[in-house]
Write an enzyme that holds these catalytic residues in place. Sequence first.
Site, PDB file in Angstrom:
ATOM      1  N   HIS A   9     -19.585   4.828  -2.487  1.00  0.00           N
ATOM      2  CA  HIS A   9     -21.045   4.892  -2.487  1.00  0.00           C
ATOM      3  C   HIS A   9     -21.584   6.133  -1.777  1.00  0.00           C
ATOM      4  O   HIS A   9     -22.636   6.662  -2.151  1.00  0.00           O
ATOM      5  CB  HIS A   9     -21.622   3.632  -1.838  1.00  0.00           C
ATOM      6  CG  HIS A   9     -22.989   3.278  -2.321  1.00  0.00           C
ATOM      7  ND1 HIS A   9     -23.505   2.009  -2.246  1.00  0.00           N
ATOM      8  CD2 HIS A   9     -23.971   4.016  -2.901  1.00  0.00           C
ATOM      9  CE1 HIS A   9     -24.718   1.979  -2.748  1.00  0.00           C
ATOM     10  NE2 HIS A   9     -25.026   3.197  -3.145  1.00  0.00           N
ATOM     11  N   TYR A  30     -25.858  -3.694  -2.543  1.00  0.00           N
ATOM     12  CA  TYR A  30     -27.083  -4.276  -3.099  1.00  0.00           C
ATOM     13  C   TYR A  30     -27.132  -5.790  -2.917  1.00  0.00           C
ATOM     14  O   TYR A  30     -28.187  -6.397  -3.104  1.00  0.00           O
ATOM     15  CB  TYR A  30     -27.208  -3.961  -4.596  1.00  0.00           C
ATOM     16  CG  TYR A  30     -27.264  -2.505  -4.949  1.00  0.00           C
ATOM     17  CD1 TYR A  30     -27.388  -1.503  -3.973  1.00  0.00           C
ATOM     18  CD2 TYR A  30     -27.178  -2.094  -6.280  1.00  0.00           C
ATOM     19  CE1 TYR A  30     -27.415  -0.166  -4.314  1.00  0.00           C
ATOM     20  CE2 TYR A  30     -27.225  -0.756  -6.628  1.00  0.00           C
ATOM     21  CZ  TYR A  30     -27.330   0.208  -5.652  1.00  0.00           C
ATOM     22  OH  TYR A  30     -27.365   1.526  -6.006  1.00  0.00           O
TER      23      TYR A  30
END
Length: 278
Positions: A114, A56
């Site tokens: 992730h 992010y």
Amino acid sequence: MEAQHTILKDTYALQNGVAIPRIGLGTWKIPNAEASKAVQDAVAIGYRHIDTARAYDNEAGVGEGVRACGVPRERLFITSKIPAEVKDYDSAVQEIDASLKALGLETIDLMLIHSPQPWDQFGDAERFFVENREVWRALEEAYEAGKLRAIGVSNFAQVDLDSLLETCSVRPMVNQIRVHITQTPVDLIQQSLSRGMLVEAYSPIAHGNLLENERVGAMAKRYGVSIPQLSIRYTLQLGLLALPKTANPQHMVDNVDVDFFITDDDMQTLKDMPPVEN
């Protein structure tokens, strides 16, 4: 002012006993420059769980918000994630330390892989079983060293979980997957729960696509709630942790105003809703 909603005080217990708030703030697509304010706004409303990731590119902002929010660090729960493209032990070790440094924290409450596959190969036949075991070994060592309070995975399918569970020393505590009305992977949810993992539902409003769904809208109207509120309540009643994403303080308040109950029949209707074209 802190919102008076019981959901913000509710927690689940992970398999190692660590308490994790039942609803959190997702920060995907919140720019680093805006992340600190988003975290501070959320904490002021009553949120105690913030979810970020290396990918992010906003960990520094999240960490700044954690330090500036006025709530002691030990009362907050911070999640981050090793990038999907990292598939070797040494790089995973570096990424864990990089997250700690970017966040400016001594410990991260939950660290996830992730994705079992790099994003540009997501859904392909190659599952990276051996590589994920090496990344997991780095997580286990960081967990044992006290850098991480809990460890888990994200976007892992049943085959990926099976492979990891064959060799791991510490079992995954969380599987964070995409769950929302029109996409409820019942078998994967049940398998994860049966193996002691908490299932976290990211994108509970389907990246906003549910806002255009007439059937969902009609049911939300019948309950006197918004589509996001119905969608978040749905994931909570499935026994999952909800991670709605927003930087808008009013949306943060609205998203936790979910102290209502969806009937069993309506839950089944929502669970059975087929995917729709976006």
